[in-house]
Design a protein around this motif. Structure first.
Motif, PDB file in Angstrom:
ATOM      1  N   ALA A   1      -3.514  22.457  29.129  1.00 50.55           N
ATOM      2  CA  ALA A   1      -3.140  23.590  28.279  1.00 50.55           C
ATOM      3  C   ALA A   1      -1.866  24.257  28.796  1.00 50.55           C
ATOM      4  CB  ALA A   1      -4.288  24.599  28.223  1.00 50.55           C
ATOM      5  N   ALA A   2      -1.752  24.363  30.121  1.00 48.59           N
ATOM      6  CA  ALA A   2      -0.562  24.990  30.704  1.00 48.59           C
ATOM      7  C   ALA A   2       0.677  24.139  30.492  1.00 48.59           C
ATOM      8  CB  ALA A   2      -0.788  25.237  32.199  1.00 48.59           C
ATOM      9  N   ALA A   3       0.499  22.817  30.407  1.00 49.76           N
ATOM     10  CA  ALA A   3       1.643  21.921  30.204  1.00 49.76           C
ATOM     11  C   ALA A   3       2.317  22.167  28.859  1.00 49.76           C
ATOM     12  CB  ALA A   3       1.186  20.470  30.300  1.00 49.76           C
ATOM     13  N   MET A   4       1.576  22.733  27.911  1.00 49.11           N
ATOM     14  CA  MET A   4       2.176  23.073  26.619  1.00 49.11           C
ATOM     15  C   MET A   4       3.200  24.204  26.768  1.00 49.11           C
ATOM     16  SD  MET A   4      -1.239  23.027  24.251  1.00 49.11           S
ATOM     17  CE  MET A   4      -2.298  21.586  24.175  1.00 49.11           C
TER      18      MET A   4
ATOM     19  N   GLY B   1       4.956  24.658  29.784  1.00 49.20           N
ATOM     20  CA  GLY B   1       6.045  24.215  30.638  1.00 49.20           C
ATOM     21  C   GLY B   1       5.533  23.549  31.907  1.00 49.20           C
ATOM     22  N   GLU B   2       6.441  22.846  32.589  1.00 50.43           N
ATOM     23  CA  GLU B   2       6.075  22.108  33.795  1.00 50.43           C
ATOM     24  C   GLU B   2       5.644  23.036  34.921  1.00 50.43           C
ATOM     25  OE1 GLU B   2       9.324  19.620  34.863  1.00 50.43           O
ATOM     26  OE2 GLU B   2       9.200  18.399  33.048  1.00 50.43           O
ATOM     27  N   ARG B   3       6.331  24.142  35.090  1.00 57.61           N
ATOM     28  CA  ARG B   3       6.020  25.063  36.181  1.00 57.61           C
ATOM     29  C   ARG B   3       4.585  25.587  36.049  1.00 57.61           C
ATOM     30  NH1 ARG B   3       8.772  28.659  39.608  1.00 57.61           N
ATOM     31  NH2 ARG B   3      10.777  28.018  38.788  1.00 57.61           N
ATOM     32  N   GLU B   4       4.212  25.988  34.842  1.00 57.10           N
ATOM     33  CA  GLU B   4       2.872  26.512  34.621  1.00 57.10           C
ATOM     34  C   GLU B   4       1.808  25.451  34.908  1.00 57.10           C
ATOM     35  OE1 GLU B   4       5.408  26.844  32.674  1.00 57.10           O
ATOM     36  OE2 GLU B   4       5.732  28.999  32.398  1.00 57.10           O
ATOM     37  N   ALA B   5       2.056  24.217  34.462  1.00 58.05           N
ATOM     38  CA  ALA B   5       1.105  23.135  34.696  1.00 58.05           C
ATOM     39  C   ALA B   5       0.973  22.820  36.178  1.00 58.05           C
ATOM     40  CB  ALA B   5       1.535  21.881  33.928  1.00 58.05           C
ATOM     41  N   LEU B   6       2.107  22.811  36.884  1.00 58.37           N
ATOM     42  CA  LEU B   6       2.082  22.522  38.313  1.00 58.37           C
ATOM     43  C   LEU B   6       1.296  23.579  39.071  1.00 58.37           C
ATOM     44  CD1 LEU B   6       2.977  20.868  40.754  1.00 58.37           C
ATOM     45  CD2 LEU B   6       5.087  22.216  40.794  1.00 58.37           C
TER      46      LEU B   6
END
Length: 198
Positions: free
Chosen positions: A111-114, A116-121
């Motif tokens: 869900a965070a990858a939607m 951006g990369e920073r949030e997903a990481l």
């Protein structure tokens, strides 16, 4: 205060700090958005499959731990056997906490990858950090208790029993690529079968 008492207290203090940090990260993870209803439904199935696999694995490992503990009692004494069992329990607890965090973090990473990369990481890193902190903290907790109770040098074999018990659980957990890999396989296979109506 003896060296064993000091070491035990320091280990206990460090373990409590580590467990609190792991809890804080876990709570941060579960507060993150879990995506769409569809994503949450699939993630719930994977979580159930992973935790079911872990429970079944631990039930079988428990038999091994009990047998080895009995054998150790013949060669050494009951304190060694109890330390071995205690080591196995703390290692299993770390695995349980790690699996719980990983299965919760997976869908939230997606869900965070939607966004951006920073949030997903950040979500993925925190999910892994829970397991890392849990392993170190539960190990320190067990060692701290044993050092506090049996900290004298002549009782070093009891500490050895604890480390052997913890390592035994880790050894079995690595079978088939590790508990996380295997649980992911089981969970995704289960979801695939449910989705296909099998």
């Amino acid at each position: 205060m003896s060296t064993g008492d000091t070491t035990g207290l320091l280990s206990l203090g460090a373990s409590i700090v580590g467990l609190l940090a792991a809890l804080s990260l876990y709570l941060t993870i579960v507060r993150q958005p879990a995506g769409t209803d569809r994503m949450q439904a699939i993630a719930a199935e994977i979580h159930i499959g992973a935790m079911t696999y872990l429970r079944e694995q631990y039930l079988r490992i428990a038999l091994f731990v009990l047998v080895v503990a009995v054998l150790l009692s013949f060669q050494y004494d009951m304190r060694m056997s109890l330390a071995f069992i205690f080591g196995g329990i703390t290692s299993a607890m770390a695995g349980f906490v790690g699996m719980k965090a990983a299965t919760k973090a997976n869908v939230r990473t997606t869900a965070a990858a939607m966004l951006g990369e920073r949030e997903a990481l950040n979500v993925a890193f925190n999910g892994g950090a829970v397991m890392g902190l849990a392993v170190a903290s539960f190990g320190l907790l067990g060692l701290g208790i044993l050092f506090f109770l049996f900290g004298s040098p002549e009782n070093v074999n009891i500490i050895w029993g604890f480390s052997m018990g913890a390592s035994s659980i880790a050894l079995f957990a690595r079978v088939g690529g590790g508990i996380f890999t295997k649980a992911a396989d089981v969970g995704s296979d289960l979801v695939g079968k449910v989705e296909a109506g099998i």
